[in-house]
Scaffold this motif. Structure first.
Motif, short mmCIF file in Angstrom:
data_model
loop_
_atom_site.label_atom_id
_atom_site.label_comp_id
_atom_site.label_asym_id
_atom_site.label_seq_id
_atom_site.Cartn_x
_atom_site.Cartn_y
_atom_site.Cartn_z
N HIS A 1 -6.07 13.80 -8.73
CA HIS A 1 -6.65 12.60 -8.89
C HIS A 1 -6.02 11.57 -7.98
N ILE A 2 -5.29 11.95 -6.92
CA ILE A 2 -4.30 10.51 -6.80
C ILE A 2 -5.10 9.20 -5.96
N HIS A 3 -6.10 9.68 -5.26
CA HIS A 3 -6.42 8.43 -3.94
C HIS A 3 -7.30 7.71 -5.39
N ILE A 4 -7.91 8.26 -6.57
CA ILE A 4 -8.22 7.05 -7.39
C ILE A 4 -7.74 6.57 -8.15
N PHE A 5 -6.76 6.70 -8.82
CA PHE A 5 -5.13 6.58 -9.41
C PHE A 5 -5.21 5.03 -8.23
N GLU A 6 -4.45 5.46 -6.63
CA GLU A 6 -4.45 4.74 -5.57
C GLU A 6 -5.18 3.15 -5.82
N ARG A 7 -6.61 3.62 -5.65
CA ARG A 7 -7.78 2.67 -5.16
C ARG A 7 -7.77 1.50 -6.72
N SER A 8 -7.05 1.99 -8.06
CA SER A 8 -8.00 2.19 -8.98
C SER A 8 -6.64 0.94 -9.30
N ILE A 9 -5.78 1.22 -8.77
CA ILE A 9 -4.72 0.57 -9.03
C ILE A 9 -4.59 -0.69 -7.96
N LEU A 10 -4.56 -0.93 -6.66
CA LEU A 10 -5.76 -1.75 -5.97
C LEU A 10 -6.33 -2.71 -6.12
N SER A 11 -7.01 -2.57 -7.05
CA SER A 11 -8.40 -2.92 -7.40
C SER A 11 -7.70 -3.85 -9.32
N VAL A 12 -6.79 -3.56 -9.31
CA VAL A 12 -5.74 -4.26 -10.64
C VAL A 12 -5.43 -5.57 -10.32
N LEU A 13 -4.28 -5.02 -8.83
CA LEU A 13 -3.66 -5.77 -8.70
C LEU A 13 -4.03 -6.61 -7.23
N MET A 14 -5.51 -6.54 -6.67
CA MET A 14 -6.07 -7.58 -5.91
C MET A 14 -7.14 -8.14 -6.44
N GLN A 15 -7.43 -7.71 -7.60
CA GLN A 15 -8.64 -9.59 -7.95
C GLN A 15 -8.28 -10.33 -8.74
N ASP A 16 -9.22 -11.41 -7.48
CA ASP A 16 -8.34 -12.91 -8.24
C ASP A 16 -8.05 -13.41 -9.60
N ASN B 1 0.60 -1.23 0.26
CA ASN B 1 0.23 0.02 0.50
C ASN B 1 0.83 0.81 0.23
N SER B 2 1.97 1.17 0.80
CA SER B 2 2.76 2.09 0.97
C SER B 2 3.25 2.92 -0.61
N ALA B 3 3.52 1.07 -1.03
CA ALA B 3 4.36 1.76 -2.26
C ALA B 3 3.68 2.39 -3.48
N ILE B 4 2.64 1.78 -3.60
CA ILE B 4 1.86 2.36 -4.63
C ILE B 4 1.21 3.94 -4.04
N GLN B 5 0.98 3.90 -2.91
CA GLN B 5 0.94 5.57 -2.95
C GLN B 5 2.27 6.69 -2.93
N HIS B 6 3.23 5.53 -3.03
CA HIS B 6 4.37 6.33 -2.32
C HIS B 6 4.86 6.62 -4.66
N ILE B 7 4.46 5.32 -5.03
CA ILE B 7 4.41 5.51 -6.80
C ILE B 7 3.34 6.86 -7.62
N VAL B 8 2.55 6.48 -7.17
CA VAL B 8 1.30 7.64 -7.27
C VAL B 8 1.98 9.23 -7.33
N LYS B 9 2.07 9.14 -5.98
CA LYS B 9 2.19 10.64 -5.26
C LYS B 9 3.22 11.03 -6.44
N ASN B 10 4.57 10.44 -6.10
CA ASN B 10 5.80 10.77 -7.04
C ASN B 10 5.53 10.70 -8.72
N TYR B 11 4.91 10.22 -9.34
CA TYR B 11 4.04 9.96 -10.82
C TYR B 11 3.54 11.93 -10.83
N CYS B 12 2.46 12.26 -10.08
CA CYS B 12 1.73 12.82 -10.53
C CYS B 12 2.73 14.25 -10.22
N ALA B 13 3.59 13.98 -8.81
CA ALA B 13 4.13 15.25 -8.44
C ALA B 13 5.18 15.41 -9.67
N THR B 14 5.32 14.82 -10.61
CA THR B 14 6.82 14.68 -11.75
C THR B 14 5.67 15.44 -12.74
#
Length: 203
Positions: free
Chosen positions: A188-203, A93-106
């Motif tokens: 849009h950081i929070h929706i990006f994070e939620r969307s990535i989690l949904s991609v990774l965590m789907q069975d 979760n922290s890795a996703i937050q870090h990557i999304v935050k820094n991609y957006c900041a860049t």
């Protein structure tokens, strides 16, 4: 021709070189012309005029226009790769937050550079081979480790999951380039994070 080209500011932010230097003006002028049009259409003469330097000085720093274009792309390629690699030992979760935050900041901090990256990355397909690393591979390695640790139960190819996850942010950036999205990506950081989690965590 001189009148048609608006010069860069006197102290532009450097991409590779120190801010405010003549080399920084060359980099910023090239970046603006490349991202506004194409690498092919931007001549070294136009870059020099926009930077307020002679063509001779441009060639003193860069052996060709393609060398300059590659150096600019390599810089953001390496920066994004190293940013993702910094998240390799974080909880998922922290890795996703870090990557999304820094991609957006860049993107938000230097949209011209990020726009250039989005528009012209396809020209530099050899970057991963030359550098040996990439944002995609760094993200895939994080996902593969999480799969092996059973944190991610989805056993889809980590390369595909990395492409899908990074694509959530990159496709939004592409929409902004095309005028379909406005404002900062960081909005849009929070929706990006939620969307990535949904991609990774789907069975």
């Amino acid at each position: 021709m001189n009148m048609a080209i608006q010069k860069t500011t006197q102290n532009p932010k450097g991409v590779i070189s120190k801010t405010g230097t003549a080399k920084a003006r060359i980099e910023r002028a090239a970046l603006e012309l490349f991202s506004e049009g194409s690498i092919e259409s931007a001549s070294t003469k136009a870059i020099s005029i926009k930077a307020g330097v002679s063509e001779g000085l441009l060639y003193r720093h860069y052996k060709s226009k393609d060398d300059l274009a590659r150096a600019l792309m390599r810089k953001i390629h390496i920066d994004l790769t190293e940013m993702i690699e910094c998240a390799s030992n974080m909880p998922l979760n922290s890795a996703i937050q870090h990557i999304v935050k820094n991609y957006c900041a860049t993107a938000d901090t230097d949209w011209t550079l990020f726009r250039y990256h989005i528009l012209h990355l396809h020209r530099f397909s050899g970057l991963m081979r030359d550098y040996g690393r990439s944002p995609h591979k760094a993200a895939a390695n994080i996902i593969m480790h999480a799969q092996k640790s059973n944190i991610i139960k989805n056993q889809t190819s980590p390369d595909l999951l990395a492409a899908m996850s990074l694509g959530i942010v990159l496709q939004a950036a592409q929409a902004k380039v095309l005028g379909g999205l406005h404002g900062n990506l960081s909005d849009h950081i929070h929706i990006f994070e939620r969307s990535i989690l949904s991609v990774l965590m789907q069975d």
